[in-house]
Design an enzyme around this catalytic site. Structure first.
Site, PDB file in Angstrom:
ATOM      1  N   CYS A 278      66.043  28.236  72.844  1.00  0.00           N
ATOM      2  CA  CYS A 278      66.511  28.427  74.080  1.00  0.00           C
ATOM      3  C   CYS A 278      66.944  27.407  75.070  1.00  0.00           C
ATOM      4  CB  CYS A 278      65.838  29.614  74.829  1.00  0.00           C
ATOM      5  SG  CYS A 278      65.837  31.120  74.004  1.00  0.00           S
TER       6      CYS A 278
HETATM    7  N1  LIG Z   1      63.613  33.229  70.430  1.00  0.00           N
HETATM    8  C1  LIG Z   1      63.684  33.224  71.769  1.00  0.00           C
HETATM    9  O1  LIG Z   1      62.318  32.928  72.068  1.00  0.00           O
HETATM   10  C2  LIG Z   1      64.798  33.830  72.499  1.00  0.00           C
HETATM   11  C3  LIG Z   1      64.532  34.094  73.793  1.00  0.00           C
HETATM   12  C4  LIG Z   1      65.372  34.548  74.564  1.00  0.00           C
HETATM   13  C5  LIG Z   1      66.630  34.707  74.064  1.00  0.00           C
HETATM   14  N2  LIG Z   1      67.104  34.290  72.828  1.00  0.00           N
HETATM   15  C6  LIG Z   1      68.566  34.434  72.245  1.00  0.00           C
HETATM   16  O2  LIG Z   1      68.479  35.462  71.413  1.00  0.00           O
HETATM   17  C7  LIG Z   1      69.723  35.382  70.235  1.00  0.00           C
HETATM   18  C8  LIG Z   1      68.674  35.734  69.143  1.00  0.00           C
HETATM   19  O3  LIG Z   1      67.833  34.466  68.851  1.00  0.00           O
HETATM   20  P1  LIG Z   1      66.634  34.614  67.885  1.00  0.00           P
HETATM   21  O4  LIG Z   1      65.541  33.654  68.385  1.00  0.00           O
HETATM   22  O5  LIG Z   1      66.116  36.191  67.734  1.00  0.00           O
HETATM   23  O6  LIG Z   1      67.391  34.129  66.631  1.00  0.00           O
HETATM   24  P2  LIG Z   1      66.469  34.003  65.239  1.00  0.00           P
HETATM   25  O7  LIG Z   1      67.428  33.308  64.184  1.00  0.00           O
HETATM   26  O8  LIG Z   1      65.258  34.418  64.878  1.00  0.00           O
HETATM   27  O9  LIG Z   1      67.169  35.623  64.655  1.00  0.00           O
HETATM   28  C9  LIG Z   1      68.656  35.987  64.448  1.00  0.00           C
HETATM   29  C10 LIG Z   1      68.934  36.832  63.095  1.00  0.00           C
HETATM   30  O10 LIG Z   1      70.272  37.564  63.139  1.00  0.00           O
HETATM   31  C11 LIG Z   1      70.552  37.464  61.775  1.00  0.00           C
HETATM   32  N3  LIG Z   1      71.928  37.421  61.713  1.00  0.00           N
HETATM   33  C12 LIG Z   1      72.910  36.430  61.847  1.00  0.00           C
HETATM   34  N4  LIG Z   1      74.043  36.381  61.769  1.00  0.00           N
HETATM   35  C13 LIG Z   1      74.137  38.008  61.422  1.00  0.00           C
HETATM   36  C14 LIG Z   1      75.198  38.944  61.257  1.00  0.00           C
HETATM   37  N5  LIG Z   1      76.555  38.432  61.274  1.00  0.00           N
HETATM   38  N6  LIG Z   1      75.039  40.134  60.890  1.00  0.00           N
HETATM   39  C15 LIG Z   1      73.553  40.606  61.010  1.00  0.00           C
HETATM   40  N7  LIG Z   1      72.445  39.663  61.173  1.00  0.00           N
HETATM   41  C16 LIG Z   1      72.800  38.327  61.389  1.00  0.00           C
HETATM   42  C17 LIG Z   1      69.730  36.343  61.003  1.00  0.00           C
HETATM   43  O11 LIG Z   1      69.612  36.495  59.932  1.00  0.00           O
HETATM   44  C18 LIG Z   1      68.450  36.460  61.774  1.00  0.00           C
HETATM   45  O12 LIG Z   1      67.482  37.479  61.252  1.00  0.00           O
HETATM   46  C19 LIG Z   1      69.939  33.718  70.702  1.00  0.00           C
HETATM   47  O13 LIG Z   1      70.978  34.011  71.388  1.00  0.00           O
HETATM   48  C20 LIG Z   1      69.001  33.235  71.369  1.00  0.00           C
HETATM   49  O14 LIG Z   1      69.306  32.494  72.313  1.00  0.00           O
HETATM   50  C21 LIG Z   1      66.034  33.975  71.950  1.00  0.00           C
END
Ligand SMILES: NC(=O)c1ccc[n+]([C@@H]2O[C@H](COP(=O)([O-])OP(=O)(O)OC[C@H]3O[C@@H](n4cnc5c(N)ncnc54)[C@H](O)[C@@H]3O)[C@@H](O)[C@H]2O)c1
Length: 448
Positions: A278
């Site tokens: 992030c």
């Molecule tokens: N990790 C954090 O601490 C955090 C905190 C706040 C916000 N975010 C935001 O949340 C969002 C997700 O982050 P995350 O850390 O969970 O990512 P991540 O990479 O851990 O998880 C994303 C998941 O989405 C799946 N994916 C990708 N494309 C896909 C599709 N077309 N169809 C179905 N599944 C699909 C991937 O396989 C993966 O399992 C991002 O925008 C991030 O900026 C993350």
């Protein structure tokens, strides 16, 4: 905001009695705990992902994220409240679809919208009347209405009339024991009043509080503001660290005392550089969008510049400490790095400054081993592909004693700092971990 249209009565009723089927797309650090939460609160949940390994693990009641125990997932899967699926065509069966897919940067540091676009296209394929679609991924103002909405409307259905669209930013702080998903208020902006009311009702069923705002753009701006606030403040204390180091003042002592002021100050802590999915990334989503309006985001750029310089600063301090306390150069020195994750007590190495540091130190001729109890092996990454499959070494007295310097990059609680103090010769500490653990021994400790 469009006015007047009532909330879809049948979906509202299903949300109220928790029979609404909730589909979560993207079962990562954000989507998985959210899916668990909806299921725990009684909603039937299907988690969708394109990664078959994750689906198999979840359906077998296992976890792949350290701070989400299998014991949390197993009963939900067993009771049928939570299932994982790769069959995106089943999105049609969902009443509410929540999108939690990644939003990285391209190699030109511009928003990489591939995941959001691909997911929106999947949702569009099966979109039906009465569905609620909520985007949670962190992104720039305008994404929901300018990118997602046109894709969803491609097949003739209209947002606000046939289906409902909202943005509600994820605020997950992985590993934070005090504030899990349910304890964090949720900001919501709807494309129209009906969407806002439905999304609000949905999240009111699972989180402590919802905060409705006037539009999806505002909700998107709120998320970026929160992360930019962190990036800028972390940059400021990193700059303070550099200044105070030069003056022989301990920045950690300064912050500890400054935070006793009951108003007007909030502590942020310096470190080896920003990491995670992030804070190093999201601010640049706004930078990119601001360009469309002819505006430069100077605070964001400056913070990025200072934070990006931190690994190099740490390397300089390490070289200096080796020269002063061990009479040797970085070249050929044996460095034992403690912690590879981007922050304490998590198993997430995305954007971790540890990876940059390993690369830089090895380029300078040092030999680097790392120990991280949560990252046994370095996973493939775009920028640090050459480090893939390196393995964490055991933290033994002999290994500590053999290192010319121990470099603390991540202050995991599970690390035995007393042993480090006892056995290491020189410790370069970027997290003030040795002082906080009150670890004393023969090791010379230099903060960096
Ligand atoms: N990790 C954090 O601490 C955090 C905190 C706040 C916000 N975010 C935001 O949340 C969002 C997700 O982050 P995350 O850390 O969970 O990512 P991540 O990479 O851990 O998880 C994303 C998941 O989405 C799946 N994916 C990708 N494309 C896909 C599709 N077309 N169809 C179905 N599944 C699909 C991937 O396989 C993966 O399992 C991002 O925008 C991030 O900026 C993350």
């Amino acid at each position: 905001m469009s006015r007047g249209r009532a909330v879809d009565p049948s979906l509202a009723a299903r949300i109220a009695d928790k029979s609404a089927k909730v589909g979560i797309i993207g079962l990562g650090y954000v989507g998985l705990p959210l899916a668990c939460l909806f299921a725990e609160r009684g909603f039937p949940v299907t988690g969708f992902d394109i990664d078959p390994k994750k689906i198999a693990q979840l359906n077998a009641g296992r976890s792949y994220i350290r701070h989400i125990p299998a014991a949390r997932i197993r009963p939900l899967v067993k009771s049928g409240k939570l299932e994982a699926s790769g069959k995106l065509a089943d999105l049609r069966k969902m009443d509410a679809v929540v999108i939690c897919v990644p939003t990285p940067l391209t190699k030109y540091r511009e928003p990489d919208m591939r995941f959001i676009v691909a997911t929106a296209e999947e949702v569009a394929r099966t979109l039906r009347k009465g569905q609620l679609v909520v985007l949670e991924s962190s992104t720039y103002p305008g994404t929901t209405t300018e990118v997602v909405k046109p894709i969803l409307e491609k097949n003739g259905l209209k947002s606000g009339r046939d289906f409902h669209l909202a943005y509600s930013p994820e605020r997950e702080d992985p590993g934070n024991e005090k504030f899990g998903t349910a304890a964090i208020p949720k900001v919501i902006g709807g494309d129209g009043r009906a969407a806002l009311n439905l999304a609000k009702a949905l999240y009111d069923g699972v989180v402590v509080r919802t905060v409705p705002v006037s539009s999806p753009e505002t909700a998107e701006a709120i998320k970026l503001t929160e992360n930019i606030f962190r990036a800028v403040n972390i940059a400021m204390v990193n700059e303070m660290k550099v200044i105070f180091d030069a003056m022989g003042i301990d920045v950690w002592e300064v912050i500890e005392a400054a935070k006793t002021k009951p108003f007007g100050f909030m502590p942020f802590y310096p470190g080896p550089g920003l990491g995670g999915h992030c804070i190093p990334i999201d601010p640049f989503y706004l930078t990119w969008k601001a360009r469309e309006f002819g505006i430069n985001t100077r605070f964001i750029e400056l913070a990025g510049e200072i934070n990006t310089l931190m690994p190099r600063y740490v390397m300089g301090r390490l070289a200096e400490a080796l020269s002063t306390h061990a009479g040797r150069a970085l070249k050929g020195a044996k460095i034992l790095m403690l912690g590879l994750a981007y922050k304490k007590n998590v198993d997430d190495m995305r954007e971790s400054p540890a990876l940059t540091l390993i690369g830089m130190l090895e380029e300078a001729g040092a030999r680097v081993d790392y120990h991280d109890p949560f990252i046994p092996r370095i996973k493939p990454s775009r920028e640090h592909g050459h480090l893939t499959d390196r393995r964490s070494v055991a933290l033994t007295p002999a290994r500590l004693a053999a290192a010319d310097a121990v470099l603390i990059v991540t202050d995991h609680d599970a690390i035995d700092y007393a042993l480090v103090a006892k056995k290491a010769k020189l410790v370069v500490d970027t997290r003030n971990a040795m002082t906080r653990a009150k670890a004393k021994g023969r090791a010379k400790v230099v903060k960096a």
